[in-house]
Design a protein around this motif. Sequence first.
Motif, PDB file in Angstrom:
ATOM      1  N   ASP A   1      51.065  12.434  75.202  1.00 30.96           N
ATOM      2  CA  ASP A   1      52.123  12.488  74.167  1.00 30.96           C
ATOM      3  C   ASP A   1      53.445  12.925  74.789  1.00 30.96           C
ATOM      4  OD1 ASP A   1      50.420  11.701  72.229  1.00 30.96           O
ATOM      5  OD2 ASP A   1      50.305  13.635  71.184  1.00 30.96           O
ATOM      6  N   GLU A   2      53.351  13.906  75.663  1.00 25.61           N
ATOM      7  CA  GLU A   2      54.575  14.434  76.301  1.00 25.61           C
ATOM      8  C   GLU A   2      55.235  13.335  77.142  1.00 25.61           C
ATOM      9  OE1 GLU A   2      57.593  16.402  76.807  1.00 25.61           O
ATOM     10  OE2 GLU A   2      56.085  17.203  75.428  1.00 25.61           O
ATOM     11  N   VAL A   3      54.386  12.532  77.835  1.00 25.44           N
ATOM     12  CA  VAL A   3      54.919  11.421  78.648  1.00 25.44           C
ATOM     13  C   VAL A   3      55.633  10.415  77.730  1.00 25.44           C
ATOM     14  CG1 VAL A   3      54.273   9.444  80.088  1.00 25.44           C
ATOM     15  CG2 VAL A   3      53.221  11.675  80.495  1.00 25.44           C
ATOM     16  N   LEU A   4      55.010  10.144  76.566  1.00 24.44           N
ATOM     17  CA  LEU A   4      55.634   9.190  75.625  1.00 24.44           C
ATOM     18  C   LEU A   4      56.990   9.709  75.145  1.00 24.44           C
ATOM     19  CD1 LEU A   4      52.573   8.095  73.450  1.00 24.44           C
ATOM     20  CD2 LEU A   4      53.817   6.712  75.097  1.00 24.44           C
ATOM     21  N   ARG A   5      57.033  11.008  74.859  1.00 22.57           N
ATOM     22  CA  ARG A   5      58.306  11.604  74.377  1.00 22.57           C
ATOM     23  C   ARG A   5      59.381  11.502  75.449  1.00 22.57           C
ATOM     24  NH1 ARG A   5      55.447  15.351  70.869  1.00 22.57           N
ATOM     25  NH2 ARG A   5      54.701  16.526  72.642  1.00 22.57           N
TER      26      ARG A   5
ATOM     27  N   CYS B   1      58.634  10.334  85.076  1.00 25.66           N
ATOM     28  CA  CYS B   1      58.486  11.178  83.880  1.00 25.66           C
ATOM     29  C   CYS B   1      57.032  11.470  83.540  1.00 25.66           C
ATOM     30  CB  CYS B   1      59.232  10.597  82.674  1.00 25.66           C
ATOM     31  SG  CYS B   1      58.423   9.170  81.953  1.00 25.66           S
ATOM     32  N   GLY B   2      56.118  11.112  84.450  1.00 24.50           N
ATOM     33  CA  GLY B   2      54.702  11.381  84.170  1.00 24.50           C
ATOM     34  C   GLY B   2      54.171  12.522  85.004  1.00 24.50           C
ATOM     35  N   THR B   3      53.165  12.223  85.796  1.00 20.46           N
ATOM     36  CA  THR B   3      52.558  13.278  86.622  1.00 20.46           C
ATOM     37  C   THR B   3      53.182  13.242  88.008  1.00 20.46           C
ATOM     38  OG1 THR B   3      50.915  11.742  87.430  1.00 20.46           O
ATOM     39  CG2 THR B   3      50.383  12.950  85.424  1.00 20.46           C
TER      40      THR B   3
ATOM     41  N   ILE C   1      46.681   7.640  82.419  1.00 22.79           N
ATOM     42  CA  ILE C   1      47.585   8.806  82.287  1.00 22.79           C
ATOM     43  C   ILE C   1      46.980   9.793  81.295  1.00 22.79           C
ATOM     44  CG2 ILE C   1      49.887   9.554  81.515  1.00 22.79           C
ATOM     45  CD1 ILE C   1      50.899   6.775  82.439  1.00 22.79           C
ATOM     46  N   ASN C   2      46.483   9.270  80.193  1.00 24.53           N
ATOM     47  CA  ASN C   2      45.812  10.118  79.190  1.00 24.53           C
ATOM     48  C   ASN C   2      44.611  10.815  79.797  1.00 24.53           C
ATOM     49  OD1 ASN C   2      47.122  10.207  76.776  1.00 24.53           O
ATOM     50  ND2 ASN C   2      46.120   8.418  75.906  1.00 24.53           N
ATOM     51  N   ASP C   3      43.845  10.057  80.592  1.00 23.15           N
ATOM     52  CA  ASP C   3      42.632  10.643  81.194  1.00 23.15           C
ATOM     53  C   ASP C   3      43.018  11.793  82.124  1.00 23.15           C
ATOM     54  OD1 ASP C   3      41.158   8.852  79.811  1.00 23.15           O
ATOM     55  OD2 ASP C   3      40.822   7.473  81.496  1.00 23.15           O
ATOM     56  N   GLU C   4      44.145  11.596  82.820  1.00 19.26           N
ATOM     57  CA  GLU C   4      44.558  12.619  83.791  1.00 19.26           C
ATOM     58  C   GLU C   4      45.185  13.839  83.115  1.00 19.26           C
ATOM     59  OE1 GLU C   4      47.109  11.033  86.817  1.00 19.26           O
ATOM     60  OE2 GLU C   4      47.642  13.054  87.533  1.00 19.26           O
ATOM     61  N   LEU C   5      46.049  13.579  82.113  1.00 20.05           N
ATOM     62  CA  LEU C   5      46.823  14.700  81.525  1.00 20.05           C
ATOM     63  C   LEU C   5      46.259  15.198  80.200  1.00 20.05           C
ATOM     64  CD1 LEU C   5      50.460  13.360  82.051  1.00 20.05           C
ATOM     65  CD2 LEU C   5      49.198  14.922  83.501  1.00 20.05           C
ATOM     66  N   GLY C   6      45.305  14.469  79.642  1.00 17.14           N
ATOM     67  CA  GLY C   6      44.840  14.801  78.294  1.00 17.14           C
ATOM     68  C   GLY C   6      45.764  14.147  77.272  1.00 17.14           C
ATOM     69  N   HIS C   7      45.316  14.110  76.027  1.00 17.85           N
ATOM     70  CA  HIS C   7      46.088  13.396  74.993  1.00 17.85           C
ATOM     71  C   HIS C   7      47.456  14.045  74.777  1.00 17.85           C
ATOM     72  CE1 HIS C   7      45.864  10.297  71.915  1.00 17.85           C
ATOM     73  NE2 HIS C   7      46.623  11.092  71.177  1.00 17.85           N
ATOM     74  N   ALA C   8      47.476  15.404  74.794  1.00 17.85           N
ATOM     75  CA  ALA C   8      48.754  16.109  74.571  1.00 17.85           C
ATOM     76  C   ALA C   8      49.723  15.803  75.708  1.00 17.85           C
ATOM     77  CB  ALA C   8      48.508  17.603  74.455  1.00 17.85           C
ATOM     78  N   GLY C   9      49.182  15.761  76.940  1.00 20.07           N
ATOM     79  CA  GLY C   9      50.022  15.431  78.110  1.00 20.07           C
ATOM     80  C   GLY C   9      50.539  14.005  77.977  1.00 20.07           C
TER      81      GLY C   9
ATOM     82  N   LEU D   1      56.335  11.090  66.666  1.00 19.16           N
ATOM     83  CA  LEU D   1      56.087  11.677  67.988  1.00 19.16           C
ATOM     84  C   LEU D   1      57.350  11.730  68.849  1.00 19.16           C
ATOM     85  CD1 LEU D   1      53.884  12.675  70.059  1.00 19.16           C
ATOM     86  CD2 LEU D   1      53.879  10.334  70.907  1.00 19.16           C
ATOM     87  N   THR D   2      58.058  10.591  68.906  1.00 18.53           N
ATOM     88  CA  THR D   2      59.167  10.509  69.863  1.00 18.53           C
ATOM     89  C   THR D   2      60.537  10.730  69.216  1.00 18.53           C
ATOM     90  OG1 THR D   2      59.294   8.158  69.449  1.00 18.53           O
ATOM     91  CG2 THR D   2      57.913   8.849  71.297  1.00 18.53           C
ATOM     92  N   GLY D   3      60.611  10.596  67.910  1.00 16.58           N
ATOM     93  CA  GLY D   3      61.890  10.787  67.218  1.00 16.58           C
ATOM     94  C   GLY D   3      62.779   9.557  67.247  1.00 16.58           C
TER      95      GLY D   3
END
Length: 385
Positions: free
Chosen positions: A269-273, A322-324, A259-267, A219-221
């Motif tokens: 993931d983006e925060v983790l990256r 780096c989140g919402t 954060i997942n609840d707010e942005l969805g799982h893909a969002g 996911l993050t590289g």
Amino acid sequence: MQSLLSRMVDLVGSAHPRRRERLMQWLIAGYIYMGAAIWLIAGVLQGWMSKTAALLWLGFVFAGLLAGYVALRSGWTERFQDPSLTIWQLSIGVLCANWGYLLIGPMRTAALLPMVVTIVFGAFTLQWRQIAFLTVLNLFALVAAVTLRAWFPQWIPQHGAMTPLMVDINNVLMLLVVLPPLGFIVARLSSVRRKLHRQREALMQALSQVERLAVSDELTGIANRRSMRTLLERSAALSSREFAPFCVALIDIDHFKAINDELGHAGGDEVLREFARRATAMLRTTDAIGRWGGEEFVVLACGNVDGICRLLERMRRAVANCGTDSRCITFSAGVAQHRREETADDLLERADRALYEAKRAGRNRNAVAPEGDPSQRYATAESPQ
Ligand SMILES: Nc1nc2c(ncn2[C@@H]2O[C@H](COP(=O)(O)OP(=O)(O)OP(=O)(O)O)[C@@H](O)[C@H]2O)c(=O)[nH]1
């Protein structure tokens, strides 16, 4: 002696492996042309062909060979899709063999062999259409040579007594029988060779991807758990041997579920990256970060607790937004300094317990595992930011 010889080989054949391979093929072609030259000279000595016509053939062929050598050796041909210029080489080869056939009188049947061998060279790179083209070119050129010999002998220098037309007709028939199946076999070989080449490329790509995935997080590289564990074990062994102090920090992003609840799982993931990218940017060259799993990361830093805590504060500032838009990203960290002779597992366990303390104490802070007796209190303080 050995190095002088290898230097000579490099000088003539180039140290560049692919270029050397092409020059090797060129050399084989040159060898066949040399043989043909001897055969032509024999024809002149027998009085079956004109010296001038033979010299013209030899001059053309050897100038071509030299020009080809220079073009291949210098790398000039590497601008083309096929740097060996195989189709050009072989087309000229076919025409030269037929040119020789026209000139050489009674010895001409011998010219059939180079014609056949020329097609075999196509197995190196040519596609089936190019091999079919060479086959047809050869047959046409031979029919043209025979026609010229039979009906326009006055155009052939010093043609001497004409041998029976039936010999030529037999020769054409022979090539008509031999060349198409040969072309087919060569085309098959060439396609198998190219298929193998493609498979090898795909395999190499897959291998390098497997190698990358074995050490990095998909996911993050950044480094994955396995490679961080290996690094920790090596650092623990080194620290025990050389007394090179280092610390680990287990980081857990606070309220990541929200954060997942707010942005969805893909969002999420983006925060983790983004978190991984920004945290990595804060490291010194001697530090390392990896994803431990989920929303947990592990940091390894040389030096003592103060150094890693300063690093963690820099990270906190870097990842905060780096989140919402509505939520500041914070994390809790459990820090432990390696003790001499301590295993990586024990060190990680202390860091994990410290992380638990940091969470318990209210999150967004570091908790430092006590250096001595585990019953000592954890040092925690909320991040100043
Ligand atoms: N988007 C995304 N979410 C993940 C991934 N791995 C784990 N998570 C989520 O991370 C969340 C972790 O939740 P919890 O363990 O309850 O922790 P938390 O919400 O961060 O709360 P605290 O750690 O107590 O501050 C879960 O909702 C998991 O589904 C991932 O790879 N991508």
